[in-house]
Scaffold this motif. Sequence first.
Motif, PDB file in Angstrom:
ATOM      1  N   ALA A 137       0.814  -1.210   0.000  1.00  0.00           N
ATOM      2  CA  ALA A 137       0.000   0.000   0.000  1.00  0.00           C
ATOM      3  C   ALA A 137       0.849   1.263   0.000  1.00  0.00           C
ATOM      4  O   ALA A 137       0.375   2.332  -0.368  1.00  0.00           O
ATOM      5  N   ASN A 139     -16.696   1.640  -5.131  1.00  0.00           N
ATOM      6  CA  ASN A 139     -15.520   0.907  -5.590  1.00  0.00           C
ATOM      7  C   ASN A 139     -14.373   1.862  -5.863  1.00  0.00           C
ATOM      8  O   ASN A 139     -13.243   1.630  -5.446  1.00  0.00           O
ATOM      9  N   PHE A 196     -13.008   3.501  -2.651  1.00  0.00           N
ATOM     10  CA  PHE A 196     -12.613   2.601  -1.563  1.00  0.00           C
ATOM     11  C   PHE A 196     -11.241   2.946  -0.986  1.00  0.00           C
ATOM     12  O   PHE A 196     -11.069   3.081   0.224  1.00  0.00           O
ATOM     13  N   GLY A 197     -10.278   3.104  -1.862  1.00  0.00           N
ATOM     14  CA  GLY A 197      -8.908   3.370  -1.415  1.00  0.00           C
ATOM     15  C   GLY A 197      -8.813   4.654  -0.605  1.00  0.00           C
ATOM     16  O   GLY A 197      -8.095   4.723   0.396  1.00  0.00           O
ATOM     17  N   LYS A 213     -11.271   5.993   1.056  1.00  0.00           N
ATOM     18  CA  LYS A 213     -12.010   5.813   2.297  1.00  0.00           C
ATOM     19  C   LYS A 213     -11.149   5.119   3.346  1.00  0.00           C
ATOM     20  O   LYS A 213     -11.074   5.570   4.486  1.00  0.00           O
ATOM     21  N   VAL A 214     -10.491   4.039   2.942  1.00  0.00           N
ATOM     22  CA  VAL A 214      -9.684   3.327   3.941  1.00  0.00           C
ATOM     23  C   VAL A 214      -8.469   4.159   4.344  1.00  0.00           C
ATOM     24  O   VAL A 214      -7.921   3.975   5.426  1.00  0.00           O
ATOM     25  N   ARG A 215      -8.096   5.101   3.500  1.00  0.00           N
ATOM     26  CA  ARG A 215      -6.968   5.965   3.871  1.00  0.00           C
ATOM     27  C   ARG A 215      -7.441   7.208   4.595  1.00  0.00           C
ATOM     28  O   ARG A 215      -6.670   8.143   4.806  1.00  0.00           O
ATOM     29  N   LYS A 216      -8.737   7.218   4.922  1.00  0.00           N
ATOM     30  CA  LYS A 216      -9.305   8.294   5.720  1.00  0.00           C
ATOM     31  C   LYS A 216      -9.182   9.667   5.059  1.00  0.00           C
ATOM     32  O   LYS A 216      -8.958  10.675   5.719  1.00  0.00           O
ATOM     33  N   ARG A 222     -10.697   3.141 -10.698  1.00  0.00           N
ATOM     34  CA  ARG A 222     -10.316   2.909  -9.311  1.00  0.00           C
ATOM     35  C   ARG A 222      -8.807   3.101  -9.139  1.00  0.00           C
ATOM     36  O   ARG A 222      -8.351   3.620  -8.123  1.00  0.00           O
TER      37      ARG A 222
END
Lengths: 341, 308
Positions: A73, A95, A98-99, A101-104, A146
């Motif tokens: 990552a 979708n 997503f990336g 979101k998980v990386r805030k 994405r």
Amino acid sequence: MTNLLLKNIEKRFGKTEVIRGVDLVIEHGEFVVFVGPSGCGKSTLLRMISGLEDISGGELYIGNRLMNEIQAAKRGVAMVFQSYALYPHLSVRDNMGFGLKVRKVSEEERIRRVAAAAATLKLEALLDRFPRELSGGQRQRVAIGRAIVGNPAVFLFDEPLSNLDAELRVHMRSEIAALHKRLSTTMIYVTHDQIEAMTLADKIVVLRDGRIEQVGSPRELYENPANQFVAQFIGSPRMNILPAANAAMLAPNSTTPVTAKSVGIRPEHIAIVSSSESALRGKVALCEYTGAVTLMHVQLPNEQTCLVVHDKNEVPPPGSELGLIAEPANLHFFDQKGQAA
Amino acid sequence: MAAVTHTNEPGANRAPWLTLKYREMLEAWLFISPTFIGFLVFFLGPLVAIFYYSMTEWNLLSQQAAFVGLHNFNDALLVNPDFWHVVRNSVIFAVGLVPFNMALALTLALALSRPFFGVVFFRTVFFAPVVTSAIAWAIVWKFLLQGEGGVINQMLALVGIDGPNWLRDPNWAMAAVIVTRVIKMVGLNMILYIAALQAIPRDYEEAARLEGASRWQIFRMIIWPLLAPTTLIIMVLTTIGSFKVFDHIYQMTGGGPENGTLVLAFYIYQQGFKFFNVGYASALAIIMFVIVMALTLVQVMLRRKEME
Ligand SMILES: Nc1ncnc2c1ncn2[C@@H]1O[C@H](COP(=O)(O)OP(=O)(O)OP(=O)(O)O)[C@@H](O)[C@H]1O
Ligand SMILES: [Mg+2]
């Protein structure tokens, strides 16, 4: 500016050696294509660059940083999978986001970047759909979208077009080329379709059995293959390899190097003449009409079949005798070991 | 042009109604008839009979049956305090067992879904209790859980804890029954979860990893939602199973202490085959059927709402 540097990269799965010492320099913004026969290690090499597969030996640098021990990552790479790997329970919008979101990343920023990527790929109308509601080509675009959203330093593609039908493949190929022009980000692209490789690449890396056979521009590989393998792998239909003695018969003005054992000549570089006009004669065994050209299988006296691309209208009928000639410049000589002589 | 000649086809002189469609249908019925007859005789028959019995006052000993309408239901739901006590026990059993079982099953499945050295051994270890006899299982645990000299209490004593008489202590009997039941049955749900996990393509996880998701985020945002259909099935099956638990209770506590583990299925057995109140037991069975059915529907609807 160098973007990626592979130094003697190796990969072993248990005792099986899959990548056996790969050295490669990739410049910033380059479009690099890995080609090679199935099982030669293209995907493995790509996955090692991405960080999904660890590196058994050698060093990998991305932008001057040693990456061997850096998590996937944190390498600044994005990958487009052959299967697209779109999360089936999330909408296209989610979708693509997503990336982030998980990386805030903040929601506004996320919405902005997803919208920008969607605009680039003309996906605006599809944002609220689920992957199952998309066609193959649309899924492919979402997968690319994405990847774009994360703004990576390097894009990795593993046979992204192989699940599409022929027509769509050609279309998506041009879209990917256009995308590369627009973003000018480094892209590494795996395929075993050599047309894809030729049309997309700035630089082609031909792999065989975990080793690099040759690196060069499509034109270099086509015109000056380093060895018989590359010569036959690049170009379609594949190059004819004949005994070196045939060179003088094909092109009387050519000089055969002393070390040469065989001579290669591409089907499109052979011209057909009447059997009295050439020293190399053969009999037409089979004609494959493809529209623009006809692919002729010519049986030589030594029982070898030589392919000839014939682009004239009148095609000699099967069974007829004819002569073959070629330009000296189009002959490729190979020595005992298959290396260019 | 050559004339087309019609040959006499083999089926041409068959009865006109015996078309291909009917013949195929006939064959199909013939094939399923063994199972279908079994279903009628051994499943549907008793089911209908039980509705009838539930409306009779029938004592198995005296062989006299009298039609009493809804009297048995009235008895269970409104008159007899035992019934609500038993339902409460069943609910406690289910509420304790289902989440515990599922959480443990999922944890084990996550640990054992990927191949590693010895994975088959561990899967076998956790699955083996599922296929061992419930009675044997209960006997072994009864032995282990003995108040004095039980293996569990001996081990607790080593760390200075004075363990209770697990199966005789009203505070502990239910917990002991639940835990031993979970250990026995968790392997089944584990296998279902392993199958579901293995059906999720690795690409999803790898894509998420590349995008920076942590292991927990991958689980929470990708794996868990994709497991939803399996989770629903497991939840429904486990809930139904927990309401039907009988042999385990029968062997371990016999419903005691102080009827503390007297659950519905066991109560039905008691009424029917110990006190021979077949009518009353039948009414209870129907009530249980309705409860389980209602719970199942609720779960399915909740899940559906969640997925929207
Ligand atoms: N996890 C693994 N364990 C053992 N061997 C593996 C593993 N992954 C790949 N290999 C082996 O490594 C070699 C290279 O595989 P890889 O997937 O990189 O090939 P490829 O060039 O991408 O082929 P294709 O064009 O068919 O996709 C193959 O021989 C394969 O069997
Ligand atoms: Mg591959």
